[in-house]
Design a protein around this motif. Structure first.
Motif, short mmCIF file in Angstrom:
data_model
loop_
_atom_site.label_atom_id
_atom_site.label_comp_id
_atom_site.label_asym_id
_atom_site.label_seq_id
_atom_site.Cartn_x
_atom_site.Cartn_y
_atom_site.Cartn_z
N THR A 65 42.39 59.83 32.02
CA THR A 65 43.38 58.79 31.67
C THR A 65 44.50 58.73 32.71
O THR A 65 45.56 58.18 32.43
N PHE A 66 44.28 59.29 33.89
CA PHE A 66 45.33 59.38 34.89
C PHE A 66 46.01 58.03 35.15
O PHE A 66 47.24 57.94 35.21
N SER A 67 45.24 56.98 35.30
CA SER A 67 45.80 55.65 35.57
C SER A 67 45.63 54.71 34.39
O SER A 67 45.60 53.48 34.56
N ALA A 68 45.56 55.25 33.20
CA ALA A 68 45.33 54.42 32.01
C ALA A 68 46.62 53.92 31.41
O ALA A 68 46.86 54.01 30.20
N ASN A 69 47.50 53.38 32.27
CA ASN A 69 48.71 52.72 31.79
C ASN A 69 48.58 51.22 32.00
O ASN A 69 47.74 50.75 32.78
N ARG A 70 49.43 50.47 31.34
CA ARG A 70 49.31 49.01 31.38
C ARG A 70 49.45 48.45 32.79
O ARG A 70 48.70 47.55 33.19
N GLU A 71 50.37 48.99 33.58
CA GLU A 71 50.59 48.48 34.93
C GLU A 71 49.34 48.66 35.80
O GLU A 71 48.89 47.72 36.45
N LYS A 72 48.78 49.87 35.81
CA LYS A 72 47.61 50.14 36.65
C LYS A 72 46.37 49.42 36.14
O LYS A 72 45.57 48.87 36.93
N LEU A 73 46.19 49.39 34.84
CA LEU A 73 45.01 48.73 34.29
C LEU A 73 45.05 47.22 34.47
O LEU A 73 44.00 46.56 34.54
N SER A 74 46.27 46.66 34.56
CA SER A 74 46.38 45.20 34.73
C SER A 74 45.76 44.74 36.05
O SER A 74 45.37 43.57 36.17
N LYS A 75 45.66 45.63 37.02
CA LYS A 75 45.04 45.26 38.31
C LYS A 75 43.57 44.92 38.14
O LYS A 75 42.96 44.28 38.99
N PHE A 76 42.99 45.38 37.03
CA PHE A 76 41.58 45.12 36.76
C PHE A 76 41.38 44.22 35.54
O PHE A 76 40.27 44.09 35.02
N GLY A 77 42.48 43.61 35.07
CA GLY A 77 42.40 42.76 33.90
C GLY A 77 42.18 43.53 32.62
O GLY A 77 41.64 43.00 31.64
N LEU A 78 42.62 44.80 32.61
CA LEU A 78 42.35 45.67 31.47
C LEU A 78 43.61 46.03 30.69
O LEU A 78 43.61 47.00 29.92
N GLU A 79 44.67 45.26 30.86
CA GLU A 79 45.92 45.62 30.19
C GLU A 79 45.81 45.61 28.66
O GLU A 79 46.61 46.25 27.97
#
Length: 627
Positions: A65-79
């Motif tokens: 879950t290292f990058s499982a925050n809204r900001e990082k996931l938004s780069k992949f449309g996963l927010e």
């Protein structure tokens, strides 16, 4: 039943797991996807990685879950998948390992050392969301890892402590410099984290075992009683060969360094980028039967103390300037800075003619823009060095955020230091797409606020990466200010932030209204730094209309536009100088600092205005630099 994580760390050294992202890459998953999304798309793969580390001997397992925050996931449309990915990450880790393993929720940095990319409120909101979800699962603790700056780490830690008493491990990413990227010594950073509620402090990523060992030695040498440490080194420095990334450190080497870490008081030892289950198996083998010995930790910490002190001393001692700075001068008398743009071609003849004429007029500094309006010009660093060597005029170099990344910016500043050029103006820089090479990239790794702060860090002898520089720079840093705005109070608030970041003086955009000069004085008189009022003489009526209508940050009064209307050639320049003198009358009543901008290399105009300043000040002029 296994003891709680806090209790376990009092009596044993826990073997942590190894890399997730680079290991998935080795398994064939490409760079550029969200590895955290694999919690949902490929759960069997993620469980298999956890299981391999557990079977290798790891008893502290990080969730994917290292990058499982809204900001990082938004780069992949996963927010919209923040909660699902984090909960799945915990569940998969739990299912993959035995009851004797501790599962910790991994939380990574959002800013990754770049303060400009996400505002603080957004960082806090996104960290709070992820941390709240992880705390609502069956984790044994949280691991805040790969944070570069103390500020963001404290934001994350305080969010944990706001809602939970779970054990928290806080790890900085560092390269062996003994400081965080924002220049805080690790000893001090660790102390602040412990005070804020951290249970374990440590290091991971960016360096192999040797670099992290040196950093930890430095921090431990300064402490009589050590907190429990954690380390997760990379498998050395990444190499890129034939389109693939690889890491050189062998499992054997990792195992050999494990006991050295343990002797320093490290209670969690795992691996970061490039490590594999084989590396973790070597660590587990080296630590088999190891019993923590507080006295051994003290001896190990004391051994490098002399070396740490020597390294610290090497970074001490700034070179003291022998000449008064622009800031020193302007606090005593009227002071004139003149801007002369570098040429757009390879001929510096007229530029040097202007330099000599301005020297005779007695300017205090010659300032050169950094490809202003995104139009390619000769390097202001090179011209600044030539000006300094041939004429003795103090060069004042503009540094734009647009053209250089962090590496290039620090390299540029180090070059200026080597040349003895210590006055700079930090600016954002006009976007490249509007210049003469619209296909060029605008970098903007830093904002104008950040570049001021980072240059100030060089003055402390600390590189942008946090490494010591052996010497301290002595840059005098200016900041730009545009008063030609609808809401002057908001512009001043922005200016106050630049002063807080470390600006030593302010240079304004050109002002064409005496009333505005008075307003600027009233709005900024509370500031502790001097202000240089910008005045650029107009060359013609067309020049006036162009500046007013097409150049951002410049606004002419109706009166000035009317007086310049239809004028051209010598007649236009004469009126431009006359208007400039009237503006100087208003400026000199309120400000000691005068910043004159030369239009079209028409240096005769700024020579006349410089001479007018000295005449009005009651002297002909002062030599710009005492020899």
């Amino acid at each position: 039943m296994k003891p709680g994580l806090r209790e376990a760390l009092r009596s044993q050294v826990l073997v942590g797991d190894g890399a997730m992202g680079t290991y998935l890459y080795q398994m064939g998953f490409p760079i550029g996807i969200s590895y955290e999304e694999l919690n949902l798309l490929k759960p069997d793969v993620i469980m298999d990685v956890h299981r391999r580390y557990y079977e290798a001997g790891a008893r502290l397992i990080e969730t994917n879950t290292f990058s499982a925050n809204r900001e990082k996931l938004s780069k992949f449309g996963l927010e919209g998948e923040v909660e699902a990915i984090n909960r799945a990450g915990v569940e998969l880790a739990r299912r993959a390992v035995g009851e004797d393993a501790y599962v910790v929720g991994a939380v990574g940095s959002i800013r990754a050392g770049k303060r400009k990319n996400v505002r603080t409120n957004k960082v806090r909101e996104d960290l709070r969301e992820q941390i709240s979800i992880l705390c609502d699962t069956k984790v044994d603790g949280l691991l805040l890892e790969s944070f570069l700056d103390l500020d963001e780490m404290l934001i994350a830690l305080k969010e944990v402590r706001r809602i939970s008493d779970l054990p928290v491990i806080c790890q900085f990413a560092t390269e062996g410099a003994g400081v965080t990227q924002d220049g805080v010594p690790l000893k001090e950073a660790f102390a602040k984290l412990l005070e804020a509620g951290a249970d374990v402090v440590g290091l991971n990523c960016r360096s192999g075992p040797n670099g992290l060992l040196r950093s930890l030695e430095g921090a431990a040498a300064a402490e009589a009683d050590h907190p429990p440490y954690s380390v997760f080194p990379n498998a050395g420095l990444a190499d890129y060969v034939d389109g693939r990334y690889s890491f050189p450190a062998t499992p054997q080497y990792f195992g050999e360094t494990a006991r050295r870490f343990a002797d320093l008081g490290t209670r969690i030892i795992g691996g970061c980028c490039g490590t594999t289950p084989e590396h973790i198996a070597a660590v587990a083998g080296a630590l088999a039967g190891y019993v923590p010995n507080p006295e051994a930790a003290k001896r190990a910490a004391a051994a490098p103390a002399a070396e740490v002190a020597e390294r610290a001393a090497a970074g001490a001692g700034a070179e003291v300037p022998t000449e008064p700075s622009i800031v020193d001068l302007v606090r005593q008398r009227h002071t004139v800075i003149v801007e002369l743009d570098p040429p757009k071609d390879l001929d510096i003849g007229k530029f040097m003619e202007g330099t000599e004429a301005l020297k005779k007029a007695g300017v205090d500094a010659l300032t050169m823009a950094d490809n202003s309006l995104a139009v390619t010009r000769m390097s202001n660093l090179a011209l600044g060095s030539i000006v300094k060597e041939r004429t003795g005029i103090r060069p004042l170099i503009h540094i734009a955020c647009r053209d250089r990344n962090l590496i290039g910016t620090q390299s540029h500043m180090m070059g200026l230091h080597a040349l003895g050029i210590d006055h700079v103006l930090a600016v954002t820089g006009d976007p490249a797409r509007f210049g003469d090479l619209p296909g060029s990239s605008s970098v903007y790794d830093l904002t104008s606020f950040e570049i001021i702060r980072m240059i100030k860090q060089l003055n402390e002898g600390i590189a942008f990466s946090g490494k010591p520089l052996k010497k301290q720079a002595n840059f005098i840093i200016g900041a730009a200010f545009n008063p030609n705005v609808k809401y002057l109070d908001k512009a001043v608030q922005r200016l106050e932030r630049k002063v807080e970041a470390g600006a030593d003086y302010i240079m304004t955009q050109p002002v064409y209204n005496a009333e505005l000069i008075e307003q600027v004085y009233e709005a900024t008189k509370h500031l502790s730094v001097p202000i240089f009022i910008g005045i650029m003489p107009l060359a013609s009526g067309n020049n006036a209309e162009y500046l007013h209508n097409e150049v951002p940050g410049i606004q002419l009064s109706d009166d000035v536009r009317k007086r310049m209307s239809g004028l051209r050639g010598e007649e236009g320049r004469a009126m431009g100088v006359q208007i400039g003198r009237e503006l100087l009358d208003a400026a000199m009543r309120r400000f000691n600092g005068i910043y004159l901008m030369t239009p079209f290399l028409a240096y005769e105009m700024t020579v006349q205005l410089t001479e007018y300043v000295w005449e009005k000040a009651g002297r002909r002029h002062l030599s710009p630099l005492p020899k």
